[in-house]
Design an enzyme around this catalytic site. Structure first.
Site, PDB file in Angstrom:
ATOM      1  N   LYS A 115     -13.301  44.955   6.011  1.00 43.72           N
ATOM      2  CA  LYS A 115     -14.156  44.034   6.790  1.00 43.72           C
ATOM      3  C   LYS A 115     -13.305  43.089   7.641  1.00 43.72           C
ATOM      4  CE  LYS A 115     -18.353  45.074   5.104  1.00 43.72           C
ATOM      5  NZ  LYS A 115     -19.731  44.887   4.934  1.00 43.72           N
ATOM      6  N   LYS A 197     -16.915  56.255   4.662  1.00 43.26           N
ATOM      7  CA  LYS A 197     -18.208  56.012   4.008  1.00 43.26           C
ATOM      8  C   LYS A 197     -19.340  55.841   5.024  1.00 43.26           C
ATOM      9  CE  LYS A 197     -19.804  51.898   2.616  1.00 43.26           C
ATOM     10  NZ  LYS A 197     -20.256  50.691   1.971  1.00 43.26           N
ATOM     11  N   LYS A 200     -24.255  50.969   6.796  1.00 39.36           N
ATOM     12  CA  LYS A 200     -25.351  50.491   7.657  1.00 39.36           C
ATOM     13  C   LYS A 200     -24.831  49.749   8.875  1.00 39.36           C
ATOM     14  CE  LYS A 200     -27.264  47.524   4.273  1.00 39.36           C
ATOM     15  NZ  LYS A 200     -26.226  46.678   3.648  1.00 39.36           N
TER      16      LYS A 200
HETATM   17  P1  ATP Z   1     -22.446  47.165   5.241  1.00 39.01           P
HETATM   18  O1  ATP Z   1     -22.230  48.286   6.205  1.00 39.01           O
HETATM   19  O2  ATP Z   1     -23.296  46.037   5.781  1.00 39.01           O
HETATM   20  O3  ATP Z   1     -21.223  46.728   4.525  1.00 39.01           O
HETATM   21  P2  ATP Z   1     -23.378  49.048   3.282  1.00 39.01           P
HETATM   22  O4  ATP Z   1     -24.151  50.120   3.949  1.00 39.01           O
HETATM   23  O5  ATP Z   1     -22.012  49.367   2.808  1.00 39.01           O
HETATM   24  O6  ATP Z   1     -23.404  47.748   4.161  1.00 39.01           O
HETATM   25  P3  ATP Z   1     -24.137  47.451   1.000  1.00 39.01           P
HETATM   26  O7  ATP Z   1     -25.224  46.457   1.122  1.00 39.01           O
HETATM   27  O8  ATP Z   1     -22.749  46.929   1.023  1.00 39.01           O
HETATM   28  O9  ATP Z   1     -24.296  48.566   2.123  1.00 39.01           O
HETATM   29  O10 ATP Z   1     -24.353  48.349  -0.269  1.00 39.01           O
HETATM   30  C1  ATP Z   1     -25.479  48.323  -1.092  1.00 39.01           C
HETATM   31  C2  ATP Z   1     -25.377  49.404  -2.133  1.00 39.01           C
HETATM   32  O11 ATP Z   1     -25.382  50.685  -1.529  1.00 39.01           O
HETATM   33  C3  ATP Z   1     -24.097  49.337  -2.966  1.00 39.01           C
HETATM   34  O12 ATP Z   1     -24.395  49.720  -4.289  1.00 39.01           O
HETATM   35  C4  ATP Z   1     -23.215  50.357  -2.319  1.00 39.01           C
HETATM   36  O13 ATP Z   1     -22.240  50.889  -3.170  1.00 39.01           O
HETATM   37  C5  ATP Z   1     -24.245  51.417  -1.952  1.00 39.01           C
HETATM   38  N1  ATP Z   1     -23.773  52.235  -0.827  1.00 39.01           N
HETATM   39  C6  ATP Z   1     -23.562  51.801   0.434  1.00 39.01           C
HETATM   40  N2  ATP Z   1     -23.126  52.813   1.198  1.00 39.01           N
HETATM   41  C7  ATP Z   1     -23.055  53.910   0.390  1.00 39.01           C
HETATM   42  C8  ATP Z   1     -22.660  55.253   0.584  1.00 39.01           C
HETATM   43  N3  ATP Z   1     -22.243  55.677   1.762  1.00 39.01           N
HETATM   44  N4  ATP Z   1     -22.722  56.111  -0.458  1.00 39.01           N
HETATM   45  C9  ATP Z   1     -23.148  55.697  -1.669  1.00 39.01           C
HETATM   46  N5  ATP Z   1     -23.524  54.427  -1.928  1.00 39.01           N
HETATM   47  C10 ATP Z   1     -23.470  53.541  -0.912  1.00 39.01           C
END
Ligand code: ATP
Ligand code: LTN
Length: 334
Positions: A115, A197, A200
């Protein structure tokens, strides 16, 4: 008397539209674990402001995420669904845990490093101490299990380390939480860069499937998904990350194994794999999307869920917070 069940805490940042990664890594498991645990499912809005948010979209993102929690099947009557910012004990405990955390351990966090790279002009202290607030979320309720995607493993480990460190000094104050990852899909990958990964906040929206994507967008995203120059359909994360990611998604949404799909699609080519994945996902999402749009219109109901969730979480948060203040020697309020 109702039997006391072990406790789950988990949360998602309302930082944008929720993704298929959020569903497979987190939400899906929350739903399947909720019969055996007492659960706290939070919208971790305080974590979200570690990256700059537009106030208006932030507020609507919170309601959107709440409606998704409910649309996937989380039961807000049996469990606490609430906004982190509605429960002051999270920040109170976070401050205390700040004083038991080391710069060194926090600077090793991969999410902080990622980040920081992405937000070069705003590497704020909140981004750095993010795992401490997350540890507070977890430890405040005597949490036993934390269902999250693989990217959050390191953060749950810090929560465990902090709990052990604190207990070693002051006695048995915190429960030691375990992490839970789904057997399949703990890390869904970007459709455009399958070694990264799915997220969002990816700048390229073709890389991510959002839970509210329209069928035609889903089909197009899969058609454009990066695979490789070969044609063989097989599950091999190291050498075929793109194909393995599609097989994972297909298996998860159809509740069948990767092996079954690999056998069924043998000799079909990637085109067929992509359309099969898109079509099955579209059908899988359809009923959830329908429920979402009904729930999202009902502001009064959504507010009532938040109100009830906050009241119960505020209540539940007091016992451990008081104990922490007490063992540290603070004079109780009069
Ligand atoms: P950002 O992009 O804003 O960092 P993010 O998509 O990584 O967001 P988070 O809010 O950080 O989402 O994650 C919420 C939950 O979803 C956490 O348990 C995280 O591990 C899970 N998660 C997020 N992306 C993935 C992914 N690609 N595969 C599996 N689990 C995920
Ligand atoms: N950091 C998590 C969200 C989160 C969380 C939590 C998850 C904040 N507090 C407590 C589990 C338990 C993320 O997914 N980025």
């Amino acid at each position: 008397m109702t039997e006391k069940k072990p406790i789950i805490f988990s949360g998602i940042q309302p930082s944008g539209n929720l993704t298929l990664g959020n569903y497979v890594g987190a939400l899906k498991n929350w739903v399947s674990l909720q019969d055996k645990y007492d659960c706290l499912f939070s919208l971790v809005d305080l974590h979200t402001i570690t990256v700059r948010q537009d106030p208006k979209s932030f507020r609507s993102n919170c309601y959107d995420a709440l409606a998704i929690y409910l649309a996937v099947g989380i039961d807000p009557i049996r469990h606490n669904v609430f906004l982190q910012s509605h429960v002051p004990a999270h920040t109170q405990l976070a401050w205390i845990l700040n004083c038991y955390s080391y710069m060194g351990e926090l600077s090793r966090m991969t999410q902080f490093k990622d980040k920081s790279k992405k937000n070069e002009t705003n590497i704020n202290v909140g981004l750095f101490s993010y795992p401490i607030l997350m540890a507070a979320d977890i430890l405040l309720y005597g949490t036993n299990l934390v269902p999250v995607g693989a990217d959050q493993k390191q953060h749950v480990e810090i929560a465990r380390d902090l709990a052990l460190r604190f207990n070693n000094i002051y006695g048995q104050v915190f429960a030691i939480p375990e992490v839970y990852h789904p057997p399949l899909g703990a890390r869904l990958m970007s459709l455009q860069e399958p070694t990264k990964k799915m997220s969002k906040s990816d700048d390229n929206s073709s890389a991510t499937i959002f839970l509210l994507d329209k069928p035609e967008d889903i089909l197009n995203k899969f058609k454009r998904a990066v695979t490789d120059s070969d044609t063989e359909i097989c599950f091999d994360i190291k050498n075929k990350p793109g194909v393995s990611n599609l097989l994972t998604i297909l298996a998860v949404v159809t509740d069948r194994s990767v092996e079954e799909w690999t056998t069924q699609l043998q000799g079909s080519g990637y085109g067929k794999l992509k359309t099969a994945t898109a079509e099955n996902l579209i059908e899988f999402l359809r009923p959830m999307q329908k429920r979402y749009y009904q729930l999202r219109k009902d502001q009064e109901y959504l507010d009532s869920v938040l109100k009830q969730g906050a009241a119960r979480a505020v209540d539940a948060s007091q016992e451990i917070l008081k104990k922490v203040y007490d063992v540290l020697g603070f004079i109780p309020t009069f």
